[in-house]
Motif scaffolding. Structure first.
Motif, PDB file in Angstrom:
ATOM      1  N   SER A   1      63.139  52.115  52.807  1.00  0.00           N
ATOM      2  CA  SER A   1      62.981  52.611  54.176  1.00  0.00           C
ATOM      3  C   SER A   1      63.868  53.821  54.434  1.00  0.00           C
TER       4      SER A   1
ATOM      5  N   GLU B   1      64.702  49.958  62.771  1.00  0.00           N
ATOM      6  CA  GLU B   1      63.353  50.166  63.306  1.00  0.00           C
ATOM      7  C   GLU B   1      63.412  51.067  64.538  1.00  0.00           C
TER       8      GLU B   1
ATOM      9  N   GLU C   1      55.964  54.658  57.755  1.00  0.00           N
ATOM     10  CA  GLU C   1      56.211  53.686  56.682  1.00  0.00           C
ATOM     11  C   GLU C   1      57.627  53.135  56.768  1.00  0.00           C
TER      12      GLU C   1
ATOM     13  N   ALA D   1      57.797  50.599  59.491  1.00  0.00           N
ATOM     14  CA  ALA D   1      57.101  49.373  59.096  1.00  0.00           C
ATOM     15  C   ALA D   1      57.942  48.543  58.128  1.00  0.00           C
ATOM     16  N   LEU D   2      58.578  49.206  57.170  1.00  0.00           N
ATOM     17  CA  LEU D   2      59.426  48.492  56.216  1.00  0.00           C
ATOM     18  C   LEU D   2      60.581  47.805  56.933  1.00  0.00           C
TER      19      LEU D   2
ATOM     20  N   ARG E   1      60.688  46.866  60.024  1.00  0.00           N
ATOM     21  CA  ARG E   1      60.159  45.761  60.833  1.00  0.00           C
ATOM     22  C   ARG E   1      59.919  44.537  59.948  1.00  0.00           C
ATOM     23  N   GLU E   2      59.396  44.774  58.745  1.00  0.00           N
ATOM     24  CA  GLU E   2      59.094  43.675  57.820  1.00  0.00           C
ATOM     25  C   GLU E   2      60.343  42.899  57.415  1.00  0.00           C
ATOM     26  N   ILE E   3      61.457  43.598  57.233  1.00  0.00           N
ATOM     27  CA  ILE E   3      62.663  42.930  56.735  1.00  0.00           C
ATOM     28  C   ILE E   3      63.586  42.469  57.863  1.00  0.00           C
TER      29      ILE E   3
ATOM     30  N   ARG F   1      63.240  46.802  49.936  1.00  0.00           N
ATOM     31  CA  ARG F   1      62.546  47.522  51.001  1.00  0.00           C
ATOM     32  C   ARG F   1      63.503  48.241  51.951  1.00  0.00           C
TER      33      ARG F   1
END
Length: 200
Positions: A107, A146, A132, A135-136, A138-140, A103
């Motif tokens: 990103s 971010e 997107e 968001a990616l 933030r997820e990792i 991811r």
């Protein structure tokens, strides 16, 4: 050689490719960072990334190839100023990274696809892709990335006339950058505030 192990000789290309690929990629990244510092293109940057992509492809290393392809696209878009030439590399990088579950590289690739959309006047598509990317990241758990993505969204919102949203993104970017000590991104936030304020 003296033991007659022909299998070792057959394996040697893969072993050497596995050493050369990350080295070529790292050398290319060093040249790119130097470019970002003084905006002077260094000969060999693109060739190093292309060599790394070729070697990773030969090794069947999808994540490595995705990373190298991203940098080929970045060289075209950022160094050579030819955004459309970079798009197919970003698209292929994104696809390979997605297949590998990488991811972070996704990103980066989708972020630069968003820049290409913005430059082409496809603002809604650019917003989707930049969102997107944020968001990616933030997820990792990549807060500096971010925050950088939020700065990009701020510029895009300002360019499309939505100053309130632009400053909202910059406020959030400043908070995220401050929380992780990303001083460079904090400076980007300040610069974006100044430039967007001047446009008003």
């Amino acid at each position: 050689m003296f033991r007659g192990d022909t299998g070792a000789l057959e394996r040697s290309d893969d072993v050497l490719d596995a050493v050369e690929a990350p080295l070529a990629l790292a050398r290319g990244k060093v040249l790119h960072l130097r470019f970002l510092g003084d905006r002077v293109e260094r000969p060999g940057e693109l060739e190093l990334f292309e060599r790394a992509a070729e070697l990773y492809r030969r090794l069947g290393d999808g994540p490595g190839e995705a990373d190298a392809l991203f940098w080929i696209g970045c060289c075209h878009q950022v160094v050579k100023g030819d955004g459309p030439a970079g798009v197919p590399y970003f698209e292929r990088s994104y696809a390979l990274a997605r297949d590998a579950g990488d991811r972070r590289t996704m990103s980066y690739a989708v972020r630069h696809l968003g820049f290409a959309d913005k430059d082409a006047g496809r603002f809604e598509r650019a917003r989707e892709r930049l969102t997107e990317s944020v968001a990616l990241r933030r997820e990792i758990g990549f807060p500096a990335g971010e925050a950088a993505g939020l700065v990009a969204l701020g510029y895009l919102a300002a360019e499309t006339g939505d100053r309130a949203t632009a400053f909202g993104h910059l406020d959030e970017a400043g908070r995220v950058a401050g929380s992780c000590g990303a001083k460079t991104v904090t400076e980007w936030v300040q610069e974006a505030r100044r430039l967007i304020g001047e446009r008003g």
